[in-house]
Design a protein around this motif. Structure first.
Motif: not given
Length: 264
Positions: A98-105, A208-211, A234-239
């Protein structure tokens, strides 16, 4: 049960009127069903599903188990002023994005040509069009269910500048030529996407690349990702587990091709 229940509550995601419980590896099915009934009494959701920590098939979806309430997996979900219709068992969903949806948008700029390579039911694409006002967002997915829900959600949100595209994201990207911004929310194919996407970005454009990053004990996953890819941040999204993390990187394409050629 009380101690175990408190752990289970931390694993709950509510999607519209459906609750999803992350199923522990050593889960007791009867205990889960009792917990699901209690959750329905407390929260008022209409159905509870258990989500296992596996992924399978071409669409990389987890296994779901019905635990309580209506045997229904379609729902309406609201996020950041948008509304989405989806089936949790047929398309990828994670509230952690959810946070990434808004941040990237909010990084999308007016007049841009944007490509979302793995769009799912459309949250990145639709919110990017609403907030950033780009010229167009090409929204691609190979999952036919995702494509269907994406079309529905474009209509629900009146975001007609989002163009749904069914098929392989790499082939579709080649058809689109050079673009201003690419979103790739599929960490498992991060390096493959990076090498292809950088060929299709204009100079100054963003990826905007998720790795997926594997780390040693005590190692910072973001620092490791920034050593592997020449990103601005960048940001850590989840473990995923103690040694594997999903990280999102904001990568700007410069005039020189050497930084991305060295990765590929």
């Amino acid at each position: 049960m009380q101690e175990r229940g408190s752990v289970l509550w931390k694993r709950v995601e509510v999607v519209g009127d459906i609750a999803i419980v992350g199923v522990p590896f050593n889960a007791d099915e009867e205990e889960l069903r009792r917990f699901a009934e209690e959750m329905m009494r407390r929260t008022g959701v209409r159905a509870v599903w258990g989500k296992k920590r596996d992924t399978s098939g071409d669409f990389r979806l987890p296994t779901y188990v019905h635990l309580a309430g209506e045997r229904r997996s379609e729902t309406l979900y609201r996020e950041h002023s948008c509304v989405y219709f989806l089936d949790i068992t047929k398309v990828f969903f994670s509230s952690k994005l959810s946070y990434e949806h808004r941040r990237i948008a909010k990084m999308v700029r007016r007049g841009e040509v944007v490509v979302n390579m793995f769009a799912g039911f459309g949250p990145f694409s639709i919110l990017s069009f609403k907030l950033g006002q780009p010229k167009v967002v090409y929204s691609i997915d190979i999952n036919p269910y995702a494509y269907y829900y994406m079309i529905v959600n474009i209509e629900l949100n009146k975001t007609y500048g989002v163009i749904p595209m069914y098929g392989d994201a790499f082939r579709r990207l080649k058809e689109l030529g050079v673009v201003d911004r690419i979103i790739s929310p599929l960490p498992e194919r991060g390096k493959e996407v990076y090498c292809e996407a950088m060929e299709h970005l204009r100079s100054g454009g963003y990826l905007h690349l998720f790795v997926e990053i594997k780390v040693e004990r005590g190692e910072d996953p973001l620092e490791r990702a920034l050593r592997e890819y020449p990103a601005e941040g960048g940001r850590v999204v989840r473990s995923v587990n103690p040694s594997t993390y999903h990280v999102v990187l904001d990568i700007r394409k410069g005039e020189s091709v050497s930084p991305y050629k060295s990765v590929c």
